[in-house]
Design a protein around this motif. Structure first.
Motif, PDB file in Angstrom:
ATOM      1  N   VAL A 142      -3.023   7.523  -4.434  1.00  0.00           N
ATOM      2  CA  VAL A 142      -2.131   6.566  -3.771  1.00  0.00           C
ATOM      3  C   VAL A 142      -2.189   5.188  -4.432  1.00  0.00           C
ATOM      4  N   LEU A 143      -3.354   4.776  -4.924  1.00  0.00           N
ATOM      5  CA  LEU A 143      -3.447   3.471  -5.582  1.00  0.00           C
ATOM      6  C   LEU A 143      -2.605   3.434  -6.862  1.00  0.00           C
ATOM      7  N   PHE A 144      -2.684   4.495  -7.646  1.00  0.00           N
ATOM      8  CA  PHE A 144      -1.886   4.539  -8.872  1.00  0.00           C
ATOM      9  C   PHE A 144      -0.399   4.724  -8.551  1.00  0.00           C
ATOM     10  N   LEU A 145      -0.106   5.473  -7.497  1.00  0.00           N
ATOM     11  CA  LEU A 145       1.291   5.669  -7.104  1.00  0.00           C
ATOM     12  C   LEU A 145       1.904   4.360  -6.625  1.00  0.00           C
ATOM     13  N   LEU A 146       1.157   3.591  -5.845  1.00  0.00           N
ATOM     14  CA  LEU A 146       1.672   2.313  -5.355  1.00  0.00           C
ATOM     15  C   LEU A 146       1.888   1.330  -6.497  1.00  0.00           C
ATOM     16  N   GLU A 147       1.012   1.365  -7.484  1.00  0.00           N
ATOM     17  CA  GLU A 147       1.213   0.500  -8.654  1.00  0.00           C
ATOM     18  C   GLU A 147       2.476   0.911  -9.398  1.00  0.00           C
ATOM     19  N   TYR A 148       2.687   2.214  -9.530  1.00  0.00           N
ATOM     20  CA  TYR A 148       3.909   2.703 -10.184  1.00  0.00           C
ATOM     21  C   TYR A 148       5.143   2.269  -9.391  1.00  0.00           C
ATOM     22  N   TYR A 149       5.079   2.389  -8.072  1.00  0.00           N
ATOM     23  CA  TYR A 149       6.194   1.950  -7.234  1.00  0.00           C
ATOM     24  C   TYR A 149       6.468   0.466  -7.421  1.00  0.00           C
ATOM     25  N   LEU A 217      -5.226   7.116   3.656  1.00  0.00           N
ATOM     26  CA  LEU A 217      -4.252   7.201   4.745  1.00  0.00           C
ATOM     27  C   LEU A 217      -3.293   6.010   4.751  1.00  0.00           C
ATOM     28  N   ILE A 218      -3.840   4.808   4.571  1.00  0.00           N
ATOM     29  CA  ILE A 218      -2.983   3.622   4.528  1.00  0.00           C
ATOM     30  C   ILE A 218      -2.064   3.677   3.306  1.00  0.00           C
ATOM     31  N   GLY A 219      -2.637   4.093   2.184  1.00  0.00           N
ATOM     32  CA  GLY A 219      -1.848   4.193   0.961  1.00  0.00           C
ATOM     33  C   GLY A 219      -0.715   5.194   1.077  1.00  0.00           C
ATOM     34  N   LEU A 220      -0.970   6.349   1.714  1.00  0.00           N
ATOM     35  CA  LEU A 220       0.083   7.345   1.911  1.00  0.00           C
ATOM     36  C   LEU A 220       1.215   6.791   2.761  1.00  0.00           C
TER      37      LEU A 220
END
Length: 238
Positions: A142-149, A217-220
């Protein structure tokens, strides 16, 4: 113009993800940056010092003991304060560069991988709970996904109407130390500023496994919310 005055000027036209959360970092980063500027330190050196501090925090997380976790959380917080300093120093001294931006991004990703991994290993060493590694993988995802977003959302163009509105409300000159008209002071989107604040707090309050569960959970939640909101805003104004 000293750093405090200059930074207030920059701050007045900068869109922080969270204005008040930024204050939790800038109260310390601003005087550190002013000292670094007087010493002639390069922003990239500040980035590397931040990385070293972050890795030192990870060494403490490996122990797994609660006392070391708390100390590690404080060191990780200081590492992120210095992560603010490199950007402040670059803007203040005019030493901004593509390489500096790349180095900052790379160091952030290294620290993220390192603190998630060492929290998991430390917890496993102490309790023998293999499920902590599943939560670690979820946290990294989720951390890498949020950075990509975050990178992707910057590429979504604003509508013509939004651009015209922004131009209409923008002041002719920065208002020293005050937010630009129309800027929201509180935006909760689990950006990197909020991620580090949440991680440091959860380490102290919930321990290693609790931190990894919380981040996952927060990241998702925000991995669904952020891109959906960005695209809804775009299509609503076009």
């Amino acid at each position: 113009m000293n750093l405090t005055e200059r930074y207030r000027q920059i701050e007045s036209v900068t869109k922080y993800s969270n204005y008040y959360l930024g204050r939790c970092y800038t109260w310390l980063s601003t005087p550190i940056t002013e000292l670094a500027a007087r010493m002639g330190m390069h922003p990239n050196a500040m980035t590397l010092i931040s990385l070293v501090l972050g890795l030192a925090a990870c060494g403490l997380f490996l122990v797994g003991d609660r006392t070391f976790l708390v100390i590690g959380a404080v060191v990780l917080y200081l590492s992120y304060v210095l992560d603010w300093c490199d950007g402040q120093l670059a803007r203040f001294t005019g030493k901004m560069s593509p390489f500096g931006g790349w180095l900052d991004q790379m160091c952030d990703r290294i620290k993220e991988f390192a603190f998630v991994s060492t929290l998991a290993v430390g917890a496993f060493k102490l309790y023998g709970d293999v499920t902590v590694f599943y939560w670690a993988m979820g946290s990294l995802f989720v951390l890498f996904l949020l950075e990509y977003y975050g990178q992707m959302n910057r590429a979504i163009p604003e509508s013509q109407a939004a651009q015209e509105t922004a131009a209409a409300v923008a002041p002719a000159s920065p208002q020293m130390g005050r937010p630009t008209d129309g800027r929201k002071k509180i935006v909760i989107d689990f950006s990197i500023d909020e991620q580090y604040a949440v991680v440091c707090l959860l380490i102290v309050l919930a321990g290693a496994k609790g931190t990894l569960i919380g981040v996952t959970l927060i990241g998702l939640l925000f991995a669904v919310y952020k891109p959906l909101l960005a695209w809804l805003r775009y299509f609503r104004t076009n």
